[in-house]
Every structure is written in structure tokens, then in C-alpha cells.
Write a protein that holds these residues in place. Structure first.
Motif, mmCIF file in Angstrom:
data_model
loop_
_atom_site.group_PDB
_atom_site.id
_atom_site.type_symbol
_atom_site.label_atom_id
_atom_site.label_comp_id
_atom_site.label_asym_id
_atom_site.label_seq_id
_atom_site.Cartn_x
_atom_site.Cartn_y
_atom_site.Cartn_z
ATOM 1 N N LEU A 141 51.049 35.038 99.512
ATOM 2 C CA LEU A 141 51.020 36.159 100.448
ATOM 3 C C LEU A 141 50.984 37.469 99.667
ATOM 4 C CD1 LEU A 141 53.969 34.750 102.524
ATOM 5 C CD2 LEU A 141 51.642 34.851 103.379
ATOM 6 N N ILE A 142 50.247 38.446 100.179
ATOM 7 C CA ILE A 142 50.156 39.754 99.547
ATOM 8 C C ILE A 142 50.639 40.810 100.538
ATOM 9 C CG2 ILE A 142 48.631 41.485 98.516
ATOM 10 C CD1 ILE A 142 48.716 39.086 96.801
ATOM 11 N N ASP A 143 51.534 41.688 100.075
ATOM 12 C CA ASP A 143 51.977 42.829 100.869
ATOM 13 C C ASP A 143 51.538 44.101 100.141
ATOM 14 O OD1 ASP A 143 53.257 44.206 102.932
ATOM 15 O OD2 ASP A 143 55.131 44.361 101.820
ATOM 16 N N TYR A 144 51.108 45.093 100.878
ATOM 17 C CA TYR A 144 50.567 46.305 100.269
ATOM 18 C C TYR A 144 50.670 47.433 101.292
ATOM 19 C CZ TYR A 144 46.857 44.903 103.318
ATOM 20 O OH TYR A 144 46.182 44.520 104.443
ATOM 21 N N PRO A 145 50.602 48.667 100.853
ATOM 22 C CA PRO A 145 50.641 49.782 101.819
ATOM 23 C C PRO A 145 49.428 49.752 102.738
ATOM 24 C CG PRO A 145 51.099 50.568 99.584
ATOM 25 C CD PRO A 145 50.605 49.150 99.456
ATOM 26 N N GLY A 146 49.675 49.861 104.025
ATOM 27 C CA GLY A 146 48.574 49.863 104.979
ATOM 28 C C GLY A 146 47.634 51.038 104.770
ATOM 29 N N GLU A 147 48.171 52.135 104.184
ATOM 30 C CA GLU A 147 47.328 53.300 103.915
ATOM 31 C C GLU A 147 46.199 52.948 102.942
ATOM 32 O OE1 GLU A 147 51.387 54.803 105.065
ATOM 33 O OE2 GLU A 147 50.587 53.176 103.833
ATOM 34 N N TRP A 148 46.470 52.015 102.018
ATOM 35 C CA TRP A 148 45.444 51.655 101.031
ATOM 36 C C TRP A 148 44.359 50.780 101.653
ATOM 37 C CZ3 TRP A 148 48.825 50.270 96.130
ATOM 38 C CH2 TRP A 148 49.586 51.394 95.788
ATOM 39 N N LEU A 149 44.714 50.009 102.690
ATOM 40 C CA LEU A 149 43.712 49.202 103.376
ATOM 41 C C LEU A 149 42.636 50.087 103.986
ATOM 42 C CD1 LEU A 149 42.842 46.377 104.572
ATOM 43 C CD2 LEU A 149 44.189 47.011 106.590
ATOM 44 N N ALA A 150 43.056 51.240 104.498
ATOM 45 C CA ALA A 150 42.111 52.146 105.152
ATOM 46 C C ALA A 150 41.050 52.670 104.204
ATOM 47 C CB ALA A 150 42.866 53.321 105.781
ATOM 48 N N ASP A 151 41.293 52.563 102.885
ATOM 49 C CA ASP A 151 40.322 53.054 101.903
ATOM 50 C C ASP A 151 39.136 52.113 101.706
ATOM 51 O OD1 ASP A 151 41.627 55.390 101.361
ATOM 52 O OD2 ASP A 151 42.595 54.690 99.527
ATOM 53 N N LEU A 152 39.282 50.849 102.036
ATOM 54 C CA LEU A 152 38.248 49.875 101.698
ATOM 55 C C LEU A 152 36.867 50.219 102.265
ATOM 56 C CD1 LEU A 152 40.166 46.466 101.910
ATOM 57 C CD2 LEU A 152 39.739 47.910 99.925
ATOM 58 N N THR A 218 50.712 60.976 114.736
ATOM 59 C CA THR A 218 49.748 60.165 115.480
ATOM 60 C C THR A 218 49.741 58.746 114.918
ATOM 61 O OG1 THR A 218 47.789 60.472 114.066
ATOM 62 C CG2 THR A 218 48.315 62.246 115.610
ATOM 63 N N LYS A 219 48.901 57.915 115.489
ATOM 64 C CA LYS A 219 48.723 56.548 114.993
ATOM 65 C C LYS A 219 47.323 56.331 114.439
ATOM 66 C CE LYS A 219 52.771 54.831 115.629
ATOM 67 N NZ LYS A 219 53.548 54.327 114.475
ATOM 68 N N LEU A 220 46.721 57.398 113.930
ATOM 69 C CA LEU A 220 45.408 57.273 113.305
ATOM 70 C C LEU A 220 45.467 56.291 112.136
ATOM 71 C CD1 LEU A 220 43.934 60.896 113.161
ATOM 72 C CD2 LEU A 220 42.956 58.920 114.303
ATOM 73 N N ALA A 221 44.449 55.455 112.020
ATOM 74 C CA ALA A 221 44.397 54.461 110.950
ATOM 75 C C ALA A 221 43.553 54.932 109.769
ATOM 76 C CB ALA A 221 43.837 53.143 111.481
ATOM 77 N N GLN A 222 42.464 55.651 110.052
ATOM 78 C CA GLN A 222 41.512 56.036 109.003
ATOM 79 C C GLN A 222 41.915 57.363 108.358
ATOM 80 O OE1 GLN A 222 37.243 54.642 110.234
ATOM 81 N NE2 GLN A 222 38.294 55.292 112.091
ATOM 82 N N LEU A 303 43.025 54.968 120.511
ATOM 83 C CA LEU A 303 42.651 53.579 120.758
ATOM 84 C C LEU A 303 41.218 53.333 120.289
ATOM 85 C CD1 LEU A 303 43.831 50.966 122.030
ATOM 86 C CD2 LEU A 303 42.539 51.536 124.089
ATOM 87 N N GLN A 304 40.324 54.292 120.560
ATOM 88 C CA GLN A 304 38.944 54.163 120.095
ATOM 89 C C GLN A 304 38.888 54.184 118.565
ATOM 90 O OE1 GLN A 304 36.260 57.206 121.539
ATOM 91 N NE2 GLN A 304 34.682 56.691 120.041
ATOM 92 N N GLU A 305 39.684 55.069 117.942
ATOM 93 C CA GLU A 305 39.696 55.152 116.471
ATOM 94 C C GLU A 305 40.217 53.867 115.856
ATOM 95 O OE1 GLU A 305 41.336 55.951 112.482
ATOM 96 O OE2 GLU A 305 42.452 55.440 114.303
ATOM 97 N N GLN A 306 41.240 53.251 116.463
ATOM 98 C CA GLN A 306 41.743 51.968 115.971
ATOM 99 C C GLN A 306 40.654 50.902 116.064
ATOM 100 O OE1 GLN A 306 44.989 50.510 115.200
ATOM 101 N NE2 GLN A 306 45.964 52.497 114.863
ATOM 102 N N GLN A 307 39.900 50.920 117.137
ATOM 103 C CA GLN A 307 38.798 49.974 117.316
ATOM 104 C C GLN A 307 37.745 50.171 116.226
ATOM 105 O OE1 GLN A 307 36.917 50.378 121.152
ATOM 106 N NE2 GLN A 307 35.944 48.367 121.039
ATOM 107 N N GLU A 308 37.400 51.420 115.940
ATOM 108 C CA GLU A 308 36.437 51.723 114.877
ATOM 109 C C GLU A 308 36.977 51.304 113.512
ATOM 110 O OE1 GLU A 308 35.990 55.891 115.331
ATOM 111 O OE2 GLU A 308 34.800 55.767 117.184
ATOM 112 N N ALA A 309 38.248 51.587 113.267
ATOM 113 C CA ALA A 309 38.848 51.258 111.974
ATOM 114 C C ALA A 309 38.852 49.756 111.734
ATOM 115 C CB ALA A 309 40.275 51.813 111.905
ATOM 116 N N LEU A 310 39.170 48.980 112.763
ATOM 117 C CA LEU A 310 39.135 47.522 112.643
ATOM 118 C C LEU A 310 37.738 47.046 112.270
ATOM 119 C CD1 LEU A 310 41.304 46.256 115.650
ATOM 120 C CD2 LEU A 310 41.726 45.806 113.233
#
Length: 468
Positions: A141-152, A218-222, A303-310
Motif C-alpha cells: 500500500l502507498i500513502d501520499y499527499p493528495g495534493e501531489w496526486l493533483a499534479d499528475l 473550498t474543496k477544489l482538487a486541482q 462538484l463539476q471540478e471534482q468530476q473534471e479532476a477525476l
């Protein structure tokens, strides 16, 4: 001496890779990607998974996890990491938070962590049962900051495309009030001028403050670059001092625009790409945790931004069926579980709706994965239960509520959640009063045991077929 240390590290890496390859070839090594943006609950999920498998693996607790229900799981234990250059996930500290007399959520992850769990079980069928009555599978299992996932997703963008997308996001109505200060400074910036290090530093600091504010409010992901939020050893480095600007028709050498472009490319190649290659290229299974309720609280834009980020993040991973040789040399993710986490913040009868909402958010991504031969499922879970269902009699009407301790408060509260939608709503369909779902502390453990909602369903889907 230095050469000796390098040689020793190379030998340890070779030994680790060889052992993983052997276990992978025998289908005994599973690399599970626990993915999700900041606040989605990755650390709590990994902690709960280890706790339930190592000390709570009973038929009563995990009835839908076949290897447990059938009494074939002998034991599970954490084993030492072979990757000596990656910190081990601090399970003891995380579990101490959840098991305290006044439980709290584990601290958010600030760095890469990894953990390997060995699961020993009685074989039921297949080649293993002919070789030995028992077998051991290693779950990494790998754990990492979620902020870094948004960079991919930045890996597939150039500086101009990234700038356009970022500025478009910042100027949406829901976020413009937060962005006004930075955008005003940006309006006075001339990208065609010669490089002014102090001017670049000042604007980069303003942009970093904007990202921090958006993360807190906010809950912005990107929020990119993610390392601006958790810079670690890159704090103050020029590689982090870039920001979006309006695109230019012509790019002149030795200008501020060219310098920003160079820093953006350096960030991709020196920070994001190594992170991706080391941790995201060889997964077998994937769990995608999504905090749907917090996105609903934020409004239709989020909600739309989360959909785009996914959608953007899912394009980064390798998906498809893996045969023997592919699994050994070029593994792909062949099962993906999308989980609406923290589902017990609504009532049991409402949990199906947030699973349906998440499924609708996935749209074409889910269809594309199935077309590639990937098994896909979406469900509502709570890896760590934080509320209890409670019926309240209101003037002769039975109301289904939840009972828990609200974050930031001392008293337990009986709460009637609003009805979540079971599909994506347009801005015009959004209720005038919006949504207000509460967040809760973890439920107090009883006799050192944690409770969950459908963690056993998740385990069965993700790894059940490897434990037969």
C-alpha cells in the motif's frame, strides 16, 4: 566509501525488485493504489484496513470478505519494507488517533509512505492448492499527499495549456472572490520584460497564498502545483516559483514568460515525473476515494471540478488486463473501485444515492475502463465509522437521522441530513439553499475495535480473487 554505499543501495534495490518480480509472477504480490485528493480519507482507510485484517478479521466483522467468512484467513501481519529509501507508513500513530478515548482523524499525509501486509491463508483451489495447503500474499500500500496526486495531469500539458486551464478555473464565479488579489497583481505583470527574480518570487508567493486559501476554504482538487501546498525540501526553490499567465502569441528569449515556462517544465520533469514513475506505474489494483458530500457542500462548480479532476487523473494510469508476462514486466490495473467515502455522514437509506451520484460523475471514464477489460465498481463506504443510525419520532413521523460528534464541537448531535442527489445536477437544478452535510469525529472504539461500513465489500472486490 561513497561508491560502496551506492553499490549497497543498488544491491538492495535489485534484491527488492527481484523478490517483487518473483512474487508477482506467482500472483503473490499485489500493489494497491489507494488514490484520492486531499481530505478523501486515504490515511484512515489504510489504517482501518490494517487494523481489521490484523486484529478484527472475524466472520461477524468482515462477513462479505470471502477468505474471512470461509475461515481460511490464518493471519495477517505487517512486514518490513524492502524499499529502504521510502518511509514506512506510521500505522501506530494513525491507529492511536482512532483508538484514543477522544478519537480524532489521523493527521494529513505530508510525504510518501509505504506499508506491506502479509496475508497467510488456506488455499481453496487453483495451482496454489496443489503446491501447498497454505499460501501468503503480500499487499503493498502507498500513502501520499493528495495534493501531489493533483499534479499528475500536468505531465500531459505544456505551460500555455496549464495556464489557460488554471486561469479559467480561478475566474469561475465560485472562486473569483478568493482569486481577485492574485489576478489584480497578475494584471500588472509584463511577461515580455527581462527576468526580474524578485517580481517572479512575489507573484509566486501570492499564487501560493491563493492555493492555500482555496485549500482551506473550498474543496477544489486541482490545486497545482501541489508542492506549493506541501513543499517539503523544495521550499523556496525557484522550481516552485511559477504561476499561470495569459498565453503569448510569440515567446521571446530571456523574458519572464520564458523563465516561467522553463520552471514549469523543470517541475514536471524533476518533481512530477519521478513521483509518477516510482509510485504510479506498477499498480495491479486501484481504489479511488472521493469525498462527494464535501463537494456537494461547496456547490455546483466544485462538484463539476471534482468530476473534471477525476477524469484528468484517471488518464494517467495504465489500465487493462494483465496476463502472466504483462503482469511480470508491464503490469496494468485490472480492477478499479470508486468509493464515496464517509458515507455514514448520511442515513443508511441515503447511502445508495451518493454511490449513484459518484457513478454518474464518472461518466465516460467508467465505460472506457470496462471497454479496456477492467472490472469497475462504485460503492459508498466508511472505512472508519463515525455515526450511528437513529430513528426520531417527530409528531408521529419516524425520521431517519444520524447521531455523532460533530467536528469542532464537544457534544454529540442528532442530525437529519439533507437528501443527496443521485445524479449530477446542473446549476439551474441546484437547490436554492444548497447542501449542508456535517462532518464528524470518528466513533469511539469499543474494546479497542473499530467499526466500518462496507470495508469488507471493498476488500472482496479489490483482492478477494487473489486469496483463493
Amino acid at each position: 566509501m561513497k561508491a560502496k554505499l551506492v553499490t549497497q543501495k543498488a544491491l538492495e534495490t535489485l534484491k527488492s525488485n527481484t523478490q517483487k518480480a518473483l512474487n508477482r509472477s506467482l500472483d503473490r504480490h499485489i500493489k494497491l493504489a489507494v488514490t484520492g485528493f486531499s481530505g478523501s480519507g486515504k490515511t484512515a482507510f489504510i489504517t482501518a484496513l490494517v487494523k481489521h485484517l490484523t486484529s478484527q478479521a472475524t466472520k461477524q466483522n468482515l462477513p462479505f470478505f470471502d477468505v474471512v467468512r470461509e475461515g481460511r484467513l490464518i493471519a495477517a501481519k505487517q512486514v518490513p519494507q524492502r524499499a529502504l529509501d521510502i518511509p514506512t507508513f506510521d500505522y501506530q500513530a494513525a491507529s492511536a488517533c482512532l483508538l484514543a478515548d477522544e478519537p480524532t482523524w489521523p493527521a494529513s499525509t505530508q510525504r510518501i509512505n509505504t506499508l506491506t501486509l502479509a496475508l497467510k491463508f488456506n488455499c481453496e483451489s487453483g495451482l496454489r492448492s496443489h503446491l501447498s495447503p497454505t499460501s501468503t500474499v503480500y499487499l503493498e500500500l502507498i500513502d501520499y499527499p493528495g495534493e501531489w496526486l493533483a499534479d499528475l495531469p500536468m505531465l500531459s500539458q505544456d505551460y500555455q495549456a496549464w495556464s489557460e486551464a488554471t486561469l479559467e478555473l480561478l475566474q469561475r464565479d465560485a472562486y473569483k472572490s478568493y482569486s481577485d488579489s492574485f489576478l489584480s497583481l497578475l494584471a500588472t505583470f509584463d511577461p515580455n520584460e527581462k527576468v526580474d527574480e524578485q517580481a517572479l518570487k512575489n507573484l509566486a508567493q501570492s499564487y501560493q497564498q491563493l492555493l492555500t486559501t482555496l485549500k482551506n476554504e473550498t474543496k477544489l482538487a486541482q490545486l497545482q502545483p501541489g508542492r506549493m501546498l506541501i513543499p517539503s525540501d523544495l521550499a523556496g526553490a525557484p522550481i516552485l516559483q511559477f504561476f499561470p499567465v495569459k498565453p503569448l502569441k510569440e515567446i521571446t528569449e530571456h523574458t519572464q514568460y520564458q523563465q516561467l515556462q522553463a520552471r514549469f517544465e523543470a517541475y514536471k520533469q524533476q518533481v512530477v515525473m519521478p513521483f509518477y514513475k516510482q509510485h504510479f506505474c506498477q499498480f495491479d489494483r486501484q481504489l479511488v476515494l472521493v469525498d462527494v458530500l464535501s463537494a456537494l457542500n461547496d456547490g455546483p462548480d466544485t462538484l463539476q471540478e471534482q468530476q473534471e479532476a477525476l477524469a484528468h487523473v484517471m488518464q494517467v494510469f495504465n489500465y487493462g488486463k494483465s496476463g502472466f508476462l504483462k503482469r511480470l514486466f508491464y503490469p496494468k490495473i485490472d480492477k478499479v473501485l470508486f468509493a464515496a467515502n464517509k458515507c455514514d455522514h448520511v442515513t443508511p437509506s441515503q447511502q445508495a444515492d451518493i454511490a449513484l451520484l459518484l457513478n454518474d460523475m464518472l461518466g465516460e471514464q467508467s465505460n472506457d475502463l470496462r471497454f479496456a477489460g477492467v472490472s469497475v465498481e462504485s460503492m459508498a463506504i466508511s472505512s472508519v465509522q463515525s455515526t450511528q443510525a437513529k430513528l426520531v419520532n417527530d409528531a408521529g413521523e419516524q425520521l431517519e437521522c444520524v447521531y455523532g460528534k460533530v467536528l469542532g464541537e464537544q457534544q454529540w448531535t442528532t442530525y437529519l441530513p439533507p437528501q443527496p442527489p443521485n445524479h449530477c445536477l446542473s446549476a439551474q437544478q441546484w437547490p436554492d439553499h444548497g447542501f449542508e452535510f456535517l462532518s464528524f469525529y470518528p466513533q469511539k472504539a469499543r474494546q479497542g475495535n473499530l467499526n466500518h461500513v462496507r470495508l469488507d465489500h471493498a476488500l472482496q472486490f479489490l483482492i478477494g480473487d487473489k486469496l483463493v
